[in-house]
Design a protein around this motif. Sequence first.
Motif, mmCIF file in Angstrom:
data_model
loop_
_atom_site.group_PDB
_atom_site.id
_atom_site.type_symbol
_atom_site.label_atom_id
_atom_site.label_comp_id
_atom_site.label_asym_id
_atom_site.label_seq_id
_atom_site.Cartn_x
_atom_site.Cartn_y
_atom_site.Cartn_z
ATOM 1 N N GLN A 149 1.115 -0.703 -0.088
ATOM 2 C CA GLN A 149 -0.180 0.056 -0.161
ATOM 3 C C GLN A 149 0.834 1.347 0.280
ATOM 4 O O GLN A 149 0.818 1.492 1.173
ATOM 5 C CB GLN A 149 -1.200 -0.171 0.641
ATOM 6 C CG GLN A 149 -1.954 -0.782 1.003
ATOM 7 C CD GLN A 149 -3.267 -0.987 0.299
ATOM 8 O OE1 GLN A 149 -3.772 -0.634 0.203
ATOM 9 N NE2 GLN A 149 -2.876 -1.407 -0.928
ATOM 10 N N PRO A 150 1.388 1.499 -1.179
ATOM 11 C CA PRO A 150 3.154 2.307 -0.902
ATOM 12 C C PRO A 150 1.912 3.704 -1.515
ATOM 13 O O PRO A 150 1.026 4.397 -1.502
ATOM 14 C CB PRO A 150 2.919 2.609 -2.147
ATOM 15 C CG PRO A 150 2.599 1.451 -2.930
ATOM 16 C CD PRO A 150 1.282 0.500 -2.616
ATOM 17 N N PRO A 151 2.536 4.776 -0.202
ATOM 18 C CA PRO A 151 2.005 6.007 -1.044
ATOM 19 C C PRO A 151 2.512 6.315 -1.697
ATOM 20 O O PRO A 151 2.849 6.053 -2.649
ATOM 21 C CB PRO A 151 2.558 6.971 0.304
ATOM 22 C CG PRO A 151 3.999 6.680 0.521
ATOM 23 C CD PRO A 151 3.280 4.757 0.483
ATOM 24 N N ILE A 152 1.617 8.361 -1.561
ATOM 25 C CA ILE A 152 1.916 8.906 -3.130
ATOM 26 C C ILE A 152 2.338 10.145 -3.052
ATOM 27 O O ILE A 152 1.600 10.781 -1.686
ATOM 28 C CB ILE A 152 0.075 8.799 -4.626
ATOM 29 C CG1 ILE A 152 -0.394 7.413 -4.741
ATOM 30 C CG2 ILE A 152 0.450 9.752 -4.888
ATOM 31 C CD1 ILE A 152 -1.554 7.209 -4.919
ATOM 32 N N SER A 153 3.630 11.017 -3.651
ATOM 33 C CA SER A 153 3.724 12.131 -3.301
ATOM 34 C C SER A 153 3.476 13.216 -4.601
ATOM 35 O O SER A 153 4.259 14.576 -3.941
ATOM 36 C CB SER A 153 5.679 11.662 -2.779
ATOM 37 O OG SER A 153 6.165 10.860 -3.939
#
Length: 295
Positions: free
Chosen positions: A232-236
């Motif tokens: 569930q990687p964050p979005i930067s």
Amino acid sequence: MLTSLQAGVLDVAYQVQGPENGPPVLLLHGFPYDIHAYDEVAAALAAEGCRIYVPYLRGYGATRYLSADTPRSGQQAALAHDVLALLDALGLERATLAGYDWGGRAAGIVAALWPERVAGLVLGDGYPIQDIAAAATQPAEPAAELRYWYQYYFHGERGRAGLAEHRRDFCRLLWSLWSPSWRFSDATYALTAAAFDNPDFVDTVIHSYRHRYGLAPDDPAYAETERRLAAQPPISVPTTVLAGADDGVTPVQGEAAVARHFHGPFRYEMLPRCGHNIPQEAPAAFAAAVRERLP
């Protein structure tokens, strides 16, 4: 203008308009919609100098798989790799990506895993990356489960047959349920419904709604990407999230619940009297959000 080019495992049909040297924008549709969801958005942005690309996703419209041996996968990683392949085929190092439903998922995954390719991001619905392990074991609230009835229908062969035999009536029902305050015409629906006659539409859709619950296998080509998405990687990248207040399928999460997944510049906007098909129901708001995320 509708054209096509080979990109990855697909021959991608896409609409293009606007000056060739304008800032590039990819507009990505969802299920069960097509490129016409963006007719007003694309025209407005092209008139302002953007170079607009609106592709048919795999399984829709005139887009075709290049090989009969390619799995008709609708999994999230496949959709994202299609976007990467299209960027490469178009010769675009970076672009602004905008999408909702399947298209938002593809755009969000590219932004999360390959942020150097994304100048800015516009999403409908919220954080788009599926948590497949959780979906396979953890039930949602009963009201949310009711909204997902069509997904469970697709888990069985009766659902596959139903979609194949009644695809136009079935998808029109979803339009009505998901956008209860949108009064679309027969002509508007018919313009999009032709995209569902794609010979791979049913297989791609069924795989998508089985895979997201762990009920269908990965295409091995995307196994590593799915492994990365499981975290569930964050979005930067700079992102604007739009939510339809009347969305009949995606429960409105609210800004706080969504914002925790975004680690860069972020804005959340709730759109009154708007359902699931955000760019077609609220084209001015969607176009404004894209303008906000141009480089």
